[in-house]
Structure formats: C-alpha cells, structure tokens
Design a protein around this motif. Sequence first.
Motif, PDB file in Angstrom:
ATOM      1  N   UNK A  59       0.812  -1.214   0.000  1.00  0.00           N
ATOM      2  CA  UNK A  59       0.000   0.000   0.000  1.00  0.00           C
ATOM      3  C   UNK A  59       0.848   1.268   0.000  1.00  0.00           C
ATOM      4  N   UNK A  60       1.991   1.217   0.707  1.00  0.00           N
ATOM      5  CA  UNK A  60       2.822   2.403   0.883  1.00  0.00           C
ATOM      6  C   UNK A  60       4.292   2.055   0.646  1.00  0.00           C
ATOM      7  N   UNK A  61       5.091   3.090   0.387  1.00  0.00           N
ATOM      8  CA  UNK A  61       6.530   2.901   0.192  1.00  0.00           C
ATOM      9  C   UNK A  61       7.284   4.087   0.766  1.00  0.00           C
ATOM     10  N   UNK A  62       8.511   3.832   1.177  1.00  0.00           N
ATOM     11  CA  UNK A  62       9.386   4.910   1.652  1.00  0.00           C
ATOM     12  C   UNK A  62      10.159   5.458   0.457  1.00  0.00           C
ATOM     13  N   UNK A  63      10.069   6.751   0.178  1.00  0.00           N
ATOM     14  CA  UNK A  63      10.791   7.319  -0.966  1.00  0.00           C
ATOM     15  C   UNK A  63      12.294   7.375  -0.754  1.00  0.00           C
ATOM     16  N   UNK A  64      12.735   7.180   0.475  1.00  0.00           N
ATOM     17  CA  UNK A  64      14.169   7.274   0.779  1.00  0.00           C
ATOM     18  C   UNK A  64      14.881   5.927   0.692  1.00  0.00           C
ATOM     19  N   UNK A  65      14.328   4.881   1.355  1.00  0.00           N
ATOM     20  CA  UNK A  65      15.019   3.584   1.364  1.00  0.00           C
ATOM     21  C   UNK A  65      14.317   2.524   0.527  1.00  0.00           C
ATOM     22  N   UNK A  66      13.099   2.820   0.050  1.00  0.00           N
ATOM     23  CA  UNK A  66      12.375   1.877  -0.794  1.00  0.00           C
ATOM     24  C   UNK A  66      11.580   0.826  -0.059  1.00  0.00           C
ATOM     25  N   UNK A  67      11.563   0.866   1.275  1.00  0.00           N
ATOM     26  CA  UNK A  67      10.776  -0.107   2.038  1.00  0.00           C
ATOM     27  C   UNK A  67       9.316   0.004   1.645  1.00  0.00           C
ATOM     28  N   UNK A  68       8.618  -1.146   1.600  1.00  0.00           N
ATOM     29  CA  UNK A  68       7.203  -1.128   1.266  1.00  0.00           C
ATOM     30  C   UNK A  68       6.382  -1.636   2.449  1.00  0.00           C
ATOM     31  N   UNK A  69       5.140  -1.199   2.496  1.00  0.00           N
ATOM     32  CA  UNK A  69       4.280  -1.474   3.639  1.00  0.00           C
ATOM     33  C   UNK A  69       2.874  -1.833   3.180  1.00  0.00           C
ATOM     34  N   UNK A  70       2.281  -2.779   3.859  1.00  0.00           N
ATOM     35  CA  UNK A  70       0.869  -3.109   3.696  1.00  0.00           C
ATOM     36  C   UNK A  70       0.150  -2.622   4.948  1.00  0.00           C
ATOM     37  N   UNK A  71      -1.016  -2.026   4.766  1.00  0.00           N
ATOM     38  CA  UNK A  71      -1.762  -1.474   5.891  1.00  0.00           C
ATOM     39  C   UNK A  71      -3.089  -2.190   6.061  1.00  0.00           C
ATOM     40  N   UNK A  72      -3.392  -2.583   7.304  1.00  0.00           N
ATOM     41  CA  UNK A  72      -4.653  -3.228   7.642  1.00  0.00           C
ATOM     42  C   UNK A  72      -5.310  -2.445   8.777  1.00  0.00           C
ATOM     43  N   UNK A  73      -6.595  -2.216   8.651  1.00  0.00           N
ATOM     44  CA  UNK A  73      -7.314  -1.457   9.675  1.00  0.00           C
ATOM     45  C   UNK A  73      -8.567  -2.213  10.090  1.00  0.00           C
ATOM     46  N   UNK A  74      -8.900  -2.094  11.371  1.00  0.00           N
ATOM     47  CA  UNK A  74     -10.053  -2.808  11.919  1.00  0.00           C
ATOM     48  C   UNK A  74     -10.767  -1.920  12.925  1.00  0.00           C
ATOM     49  N   UNK A  75     -12.084  -1.875  12.823  1.00  0.00           N
ATOM     50  CA  UNK A  75     -12.860  -1.090  13.773  1.00  0.00           C
ATOM     51  C   UNK A  75     -12.917  -1.813  15.112  1.00  0.00           C
ATOM     52  N   UNK A  76     -12.789  -1.075  16.200  1.00  0.00           N
ATOM     53  CA  UNK A  76     -12.815  -1.699  17.525  1.00  0.00           C
ATOM     54  C   UNK A  76     -11.415  -2.103  17.948  1.00  0.00           C
ATOM     55  N   UNK A  77     -11.277  -3.299  18.475  1.00  0.00           N
ATOM     56  CA  UNK A  77      -9.966  -3.799  18.904  1.00  0.00           C
ATOM     57  C   UNK A  77      -9.365  -4.695  17.829  1.00  0.00           C
ATOM     58  N   UNK A  78      -8.043  -4.791  17.816  1.00  0.00           N
ATOM     59  CA  UNK A  78      -7.384  -5.628  16.814  1.00  0.00           C
ATOM     60  C   UNK A  78      -7.662  -7.109  17.038  1.00  0.00           C
ATOM     61  N   UNK A  79      -7.665  -7.546  18.298  1.00  0.00           N
ATOM     62  CA  UNK A  79      -7.913  -8.946  18.591  1.00  0.00           C
ATOM     63  C   UNK A  79      -6.712  -9.820  18.273  1.00  0.00           C
ATOM     64  N   UNK A  80      -6.947 -11.109  18.171  1.00  0.00           N
ATOM     65  CA  UNK A  80      -5.853 -12.069  18.005  1.00  0.00           C
ATOM     66  C   UNK A  80      -5.536 -12.387  16.560  1.00  0.00           C
TER      67      UNK A  80
END
Length: 256
Positions: free
Chosen positions: A53-74
């Motif tokens: 979903x996202x990337x660092x323009x400086x080092x090139x690291x990439x990231x996936x983002x997950x979101x949940x309403x309430x608590x994250x849980x197990x």
Amino acid sequence: MNICLDMSLTSKYTSHSQMARVVTEQWVEKNMFCPRCGAGHIIHLKANRPVADFACPQCGAIFESKAKRGTLGSKITDGAYETMIRRIHEADNPDFFFMSYDLDNARVRDFLIIPKHFFVDSIIEKRKPLADTARRAGWVGCNILLEEIPSYGRISLIQNGRIADKEDICRKYQRTSFLADMNIPSRGWLMDVFRCLEDIKTETFTLQEMYQFEGRLQILHPENHNIRAKIRQQLQYLRDKGLIQFMERGVYRKIR
C-alpha cells in the motif's frame, strides 16, 4: 502526529468499508514515517497492487496497511492465502501496519508495526474455501495470527491513544532487522524459541526452563533429533544479537 481521523473525506461514500479505507489510508500517508530508515514520510502506492500500500521514498521499504474497527484482537482477516504465502517468501515482502480505530469518535486507538522478517508460514492461517454457491466459489482466504507474533515483532506506535517516541520505534525495528537476512525455515525456528521465551513470564530465565519446551519444539520440528542442542544454539544466537544477556552458567536475562 495526530490520532484524529479526517471524517470529511467520507462525504462521497455510503459504504462503511469505503469510508474506513479512505480515512485510515489517508491517516497513514499523512502521519506515518519509515521505521526502517527514519524518513519523515511514506507515500501511497497505486491501488490494487498485491500486498503493498505504501513505500518509503528514501530507502524503498514497502508497507501493507490493515485497519479494523474496535480492537485488533488475536487475528486479522486478509486476502488470498496463496498470494500471501507467496508474497512473504519474496525478497521484497512488505512490513505491515495494523490499525484499530473508532469511527464514532474519529480516533486511532492502536497502531502496530510488524516488521516483515517476523512473517513466517505459521502465522498465516488458511481459511475454509468459499461455498459452491458463493460468487467466488472455492476461493481461499487467510487470517494473520497476531497472537503468534512475538512481542519483539509487535511494535506499538499508538497504544490506547498514546503515541510512542519515534526514535524508540526505529530502535525497536532495527534491533531485529538481522532476521531479514535469514531464510524462512531459520526464522521459523527463532520465532518458535521467541514464543517459548514469552511463555516464561520473568525477565530472568534458566536453560532448564527452556528445556521444558523440548516436547513442543519436537512436534514443530520433527526432523530435528537434538532439540536441546538447537535450543542452546538459538539462545547463543539471540545473545550475540543483543536480545538476551548471559548472566551466569545456565542463566539468561531478556533485553527489551
């Protein structure tokens, strides 16, 4: 950093899932830095890129983002099982952000960074195929088992609305970055030893206490016929990497 979500972005949407996606991804892009190199911001990638979903323009690291309403849980529900397994075995597999939020109060509750080197097959749970009557009959999804990730790999940026120090976040990320140089089977062994360590609730522990997990580790690694020697080897490795400290013969201390 601001834990407030910009709800003005939702005016074009009627679906809760669309609203959540828009406001949470905008929050990440606006507030998140790169935990790997410390760059002050990351950028949003084009939609529909698998497990990124996202990337660092400086080092090139990439990231996936997950979101949940309430608590994250197990566990967190994710996409296709085979895609996830294939992706975490690739060299450019992503780090993960996990967010819990409260849309009613427009606030981020919790935000975790899980470095990519903590992702092994055992934390990806295969879900049952969709029924024959479903639109995508036979499709197999997965869950990410957060409870199976050692605390060393669950780095809190926000916890119950409280924001952690950026330098501390980067330090915690970097102290386990050596795992990225290991192959998946080797990382799997260390993850299992990490979990055993976390079942010992005291900061100081003994080699004999670790030997109590011999049966568990034998089940997980039936091909290994000298589990105690492997335990000693893993503890020595963790000591050399500064995650535990040797106190005296047969006695160690966890370093947080």
